[in-house]
Design an enzyme around this catalytic site. Sequence first.
Site, mmCIF file in Angstrom:
data_model
loop_
_atom_site.group_PDB
_atom_site.id
_atom_site.type_symbol
_atom_site.label_atom_id
_atom_site.label_comp_id
_atom_site.label_asym_id
_atom_site.label_seq_id
_atom_site.Cartn_x
_atom_site.Cartn_y
_atom_site.Cartn_z
ATOM 1 N N ARG A 46 36.474 -7.360 -17.044
ATOM 2 C CA ARG A 46 35.259 -6.570 -17.344
ATOM 3 C C ARG A 46 34.136 -6.946 -16.374
ATOM 4 O O ARG A 46 33.360 -6.105 -15.940
ATOM 5 C CB ARG A 46 34.814 -6.791 -18.799
ATOM 6 N N TYR A 98 21.256 17.425 -17.364
ATOM 7 C CA TYR A 98 22.584 17.582 -17.986
ATOM 8 C C TYR A 98 22.501 17.377 -19.507
ATOM 9 O O TYR A 98 21.781 16.482 -19.975
ATOM 10 C CB TYR A 98 23.531 16.559 -17.350
ATOM 11 N N ASP A 170 20.480 12.091 -10.333
ATOM 12 C CA ASP A 170 21.855 12.469 -10.643
ATOM 13 C C ASP A 170 22.337 13.371 -9.503
ATOM 14 O O ASP A 170 21.846 14.481 -9.320
ATOM 15 C CB ASP A 170 21.881 13.208 -11.992
ATOM 16 N N LYS A 195 33.578 14.814 -11.664
ATOM 17 C CA LYS A 195 33.427 16.110 -11.017
ATOM 18 C C LYS A 195 33.897 16.004 -9.555
ATOM 19 O O LYS A 195 35.047 15.710 -9.323
ATOM 20 C CB LYS A 195 31.985 16.592 -11.150
HETATM 21 C C1 LIG Z 1 29.404 16.010 -16.273
HETATM 22 C C2 LIG Z 1 28.047 15.546 -15.915
HETATM 23 C C3 LIG Z 1 27.536 14.339 -16.420
HETATM 24 C C4 LIG Z 1 28.287 13.490 -17.434
HETATM 25 O O1 LIG Z 1 29.430 12.922 -16.914
HETATM 26 P P1 LIG Z 1 30.760 12.578 -17.774
HETATM 27 O O2 LIG Z 1 31.679 12.069 -16.737
HETATM 28 O O3 LIG Z 1 31.213 13.859 -18.408
HETATM 29 O O4 LIG Z 1 30.366 11.579 -18.783
HETATM 30 C C5 LIG Z 1 26.284 13.939 -15.981
HETATM 31 N N1 LIG Z 1 25.564 14.679 -15.127
HETATM 32 C C6 LIG Z 1 26.008 15.853 -14.642
HETATM 33 C C7 LIG Z 1 25.162 16.624 -13.701
HETATM 34 C C8 LIG Z 1 27.260 16.321 -15.012
HETATM 35 O O5 LIG Z 1 27.701 17.492 -14.523
#
Ligand SMILES: *Cc1c(COP(=O)(O)O)cnc(C)c1O
Length: 379
Positions: A46, A98, A170, A195
Site C-alpha cells: 500500500r 464532474y 481535472d 478514460k
Molecule cells: C469519470 C470522471 C471522473 C471520475 O473518475 P472515476 O474513474 O470514474 O472514478 C472524474 N472527472 C472526470 C472529468 C471524469 O470524466
Amino acid sequence: MSDWTDVIQAATTHDPLSGAVNTPIQLSSTFNQPDFDHFGRFDYARSGNPTRESGEQAVAKLEHGKYGYLFSTGMAAISSVLFTLSAGDHIVVSKHVYGGTFRVLSDVLPRWGITHDFVDFTDLDAIESAIRPETKALYIETPSNPVLNITDIRSVVALAKSHGLITIADNTFLSPFLQKPLDLGVDIVVHSATKFLSGHSDILAGVVVTNSRDLAEKIYFMQNAVGATLGVFDTWLLLRGIKTLGVRMTQSSQSAQKIANYLSTHDKVERVLYPGLASHPGHIIHANQSKSGGAVLSFDVGSEAHAKTVVEALKIPVFSVSLGAVETIISYPPKMSHAELNADELRDTGITPGLLRFSVGLEDADDLIADLTQALALI
Ligand SMILES: *Cc1c(COP(=O)(O)O)cnc(C)c1O
C-alpha cells in the site's frame, strides 16, 4: 523530447533484472528486508510497490510533473486530494464539475467542515468574488463535462497566485497528450485514468501529479493513509493503454472535429458544444492552452424524446456512461453522469433535456457520420 517519444518511453520501464521490455507485475503485498538495521526501498505494497511506481513515474512524466500517484479510481484520486483540506477550509469550484466530484463536495466534505462554492469558471470576476479568507484552492475542469465549457487556465492560476491559493485541474477530458496544466502553472493535476489514459473501457484508475514537494508529501500521506491505491494488474493495463495515447488522441480528436463540423450544419441539431469549433465561446482560449479540440463533443437535439430516438437508432456507438475509449460512447448526461443534479442545477449548468454527449473512438469518422445521419433523420 516530443510528446510522442515521451509517451512510449514513459510507459516502457524495462525490468532491470531480466531486461523484460514491459514492466513486471510484482504480485507481492510485502517485501523482505535486507537486514535488521537497513530496510529496502519497499516494505508494504500500500505504501509503494515497483509496478505502481513505474506507472506513477509514467503519468508524472507525461504531465511534466515530478511526483505522480495512482489511485483505484478517478474519484479516489480526486477525493484524496480534497482530503488534504481541513475543517474550516473553503474551496471555489467550477460549477461545471464532474458529477462524482460534485457529490463528494456537496455530500461528504461539508460534514467534515470543508465547504465550497460552485462558480462559473468562464467568469473571473465571479471566481474572485467567491474567494474568502478561508479559501485554500481553486478547482478547474476544462473542457468541462458535459457542456465543454473552457476555463482560461493561465488567468485562473494568476488569480489564485495573487490570493495565495493553489489550483487543482481535472485534465481527464484532454489527457496530457493534448493539454498540460502544470506547464500553465497549475499546482495539482487529477485524472480519471479510466478514460483516455487507459483508453479501452477495461479498468478504473485515478491519477494525481504535482511539481510541489510539499503538496506531494500531503498527497502521498493521504494515498497511504486512505489506501485507495491502484493494483498491479490495473497499473500494467494502464501502462499498456498509455503506449497508444498519442495515436488514439490524435485520431479521435480529428474525427471529433469532423463530426462536430457536420453536426453544426445539421438542421435537427440545436447546438453543438465542441471547443474545436470557431463558434465555441472558449475556442481561442482553448487553442492557446491545448493542442486540439479533443475527442468529446456534446450536441442538443431539442428534447428528451428526440434524444431517446437518436440513441435508440444509432448502431455504432455504445450507449453508456464513461468516455475516452477506442469505441465511440454516447451518453445522456441528465440521466447518467449528472443524475445527481436536480432540475434547477441541470438548467443552471446548461445540461438541457436534449443534450447528448459523444465520445469519439477509433471507428471511421465517415461511418459515424452516416450513422448519425440516419438516426437524426428519424426526429
Ligand atoms: C469519470 C470522471 C471522473 C471520475 O473518475 P472515476 O474513474 O470514474 O472514478 C472524474 N472527472 C472526470 C472529468 C471524469 O470524466
